[in-house]
Design a protein around this motif. Structure first.
Motif, PDB file in Angstrom:
ATOM      1  N   THR A  10      14.263 -12.280 -37.747  1.00 32.22           N
ATOM      2  CA  THR A  10      13.173 -11.900 -38.242  1.00 32.22           C
ATOM      3  C   THR A  10      12.090 -11.676 -37.272  1.00 32.22           C
ATOM      4  O   THR A  10      11.152 -12.469 -36.938  1.00 32.22           O
ATOM      5  N   VAL A  27      14.734  -8.882 -44.282  1.00 29.15           N
ATOM      6  CA  VAL A  27      14.387  -9.895 -43.395  1.00 29.15           C
ATOM      7  C   VAL A  27      13.877 -11.208 -44.196  1.00 29.15           C
ATOM      8  O   VAL A  27      12.919 -10.841 -45.094  1.00 29.15           O
ATOM      9  N   ALA A  29      11.602 -14.386 -44.271  1.00 26.35           N
ATOM     10  CA  ALA A  29      10.461 -15.035 -43.798  1.00 26.35           C
ATOM     11  C   ALA A  29      10.303 -16.512 -43.739  1.00 26.35           C
ATOM     12  O   ALA A  29      10.064 -16.909 -44.821  1.00 26.35           O
ATOM     13  N   GLN A  33       7.861 -16.927 -38.318  1.00 25.96           N
ATOM     14  CA  GLN A  33       6.938 -15.617 -38.561  1.00 25.96           C
ATOM     15  C   GLN A  33       5.701 -16.469 -39.277  1.00 25.96           C
ATOM     16  O   GLN A  33       5.886 -16.030 -40.755  1.00 25.96           O
ATOM     17  N   ALA A 105      10.823 -12.573 -48.354  1.00 30.71           N
ATOM     18  CA  ALA A 105      11.793 -11.622 -47.584  1.00 30.71           C
ATOM     19  C   ALA A 105      10.654 -10.672 -47.596  1.00 30.71           C
ATOM     20  O   ALA A 105       9.858 -10.283 -48.329  1.00 30.71           O
TER      21      ALA A 105
END
Length: 196
Positions: A10, A27, A29, A33, A105
């Motif tokens: 990610t 992706v 998370a 992130q 995501a």
């Protein structure tokens, strides 16, 4: 094409690369992130209706997965068109212990190009690939392999995938036990492959 990835991939650069080649991405998370995860958690999920629910059993547990998706336009991630929340509730049959986990995501797929059910299938499919890598690492200790040059690592990975695939097609659930069983008699693996 839709590329799914775990949290390690990610990365904004990875998303830019995929989007620049006409692919879409989903992706996960997590902590790497932090700003993106904070944004996703802050969305009004309680106001968003449940859009899909699946129930499955396996590995000694009952699992219920619920999905919600929301159109977004201001997330700090390239190409983010939808935010996804998946809640997994797992109950271990022997102990009765229940655990809850929420996964967030982001996808570049717009709401008109997919459904929450399809998003759930794509994410679930990613973890099936991860399960293959888990077997290769734990049963075959692939990460500890000393093969590093030429095509040897790729050739051994292919042999491991062949063994796992043949055993799965034969209905085997426990790969390690089946490998020990087949190692005791040199004719068993040949029979498994239909070469007797």
């Amino acid at each position: 094409m839709v590329i799914t990835s775990d949290a390690m991939h990610t990365q904004r650069e990875h998303a830019d690369y995929l989007l620049g080649r006409g692919a879409h991405c989903i992706v996960i998370a997590k902590g790497n992130q932090k700003l993106l995860r904070k944004q996703l958690k802050a969305l009004p999920w309680k106001e968003i209706p449940l859009q899909g629910r699946t129930r499955s059993t396996g590995h000694g547990r009952l699992e219920i997965r619920r999905i919600k998706a929301a159109t977004v336009s201001n997330l700090h991630f390239p190409g983010a068109r939808q935010a996804i929340q998946i809640k997994r509730r797992r109950t271990h049959r022997k102990t009765g212990t229940t655990t809850m986990k929420t996964v967030y995501a982001v996808t570049s797929l717009a709401v008109e190009h997919t459904t929450p059910t399809h998003l759930a299938q794509l994410i679930r499919g990613h973890w099936q690939v991860e399960a293959l890598h888990h077997v290769r690492d734990t049963t075959f200790t692939e990460d500890a392999s000393q093969l590093r040059t030429g095509n040897a690592p790729r050739a051994m990975a292919t042999c491991r995938n062949l063994a796992i695939g043949a055993l799965r097609l034969a209905g085997v659930n426990n790969i390690a036990t089946a490998l020990r069983h087949n190692a005791r008699n040199p004719e068993r693996p040949l029979g498994l492959l239909g070469l007797t």
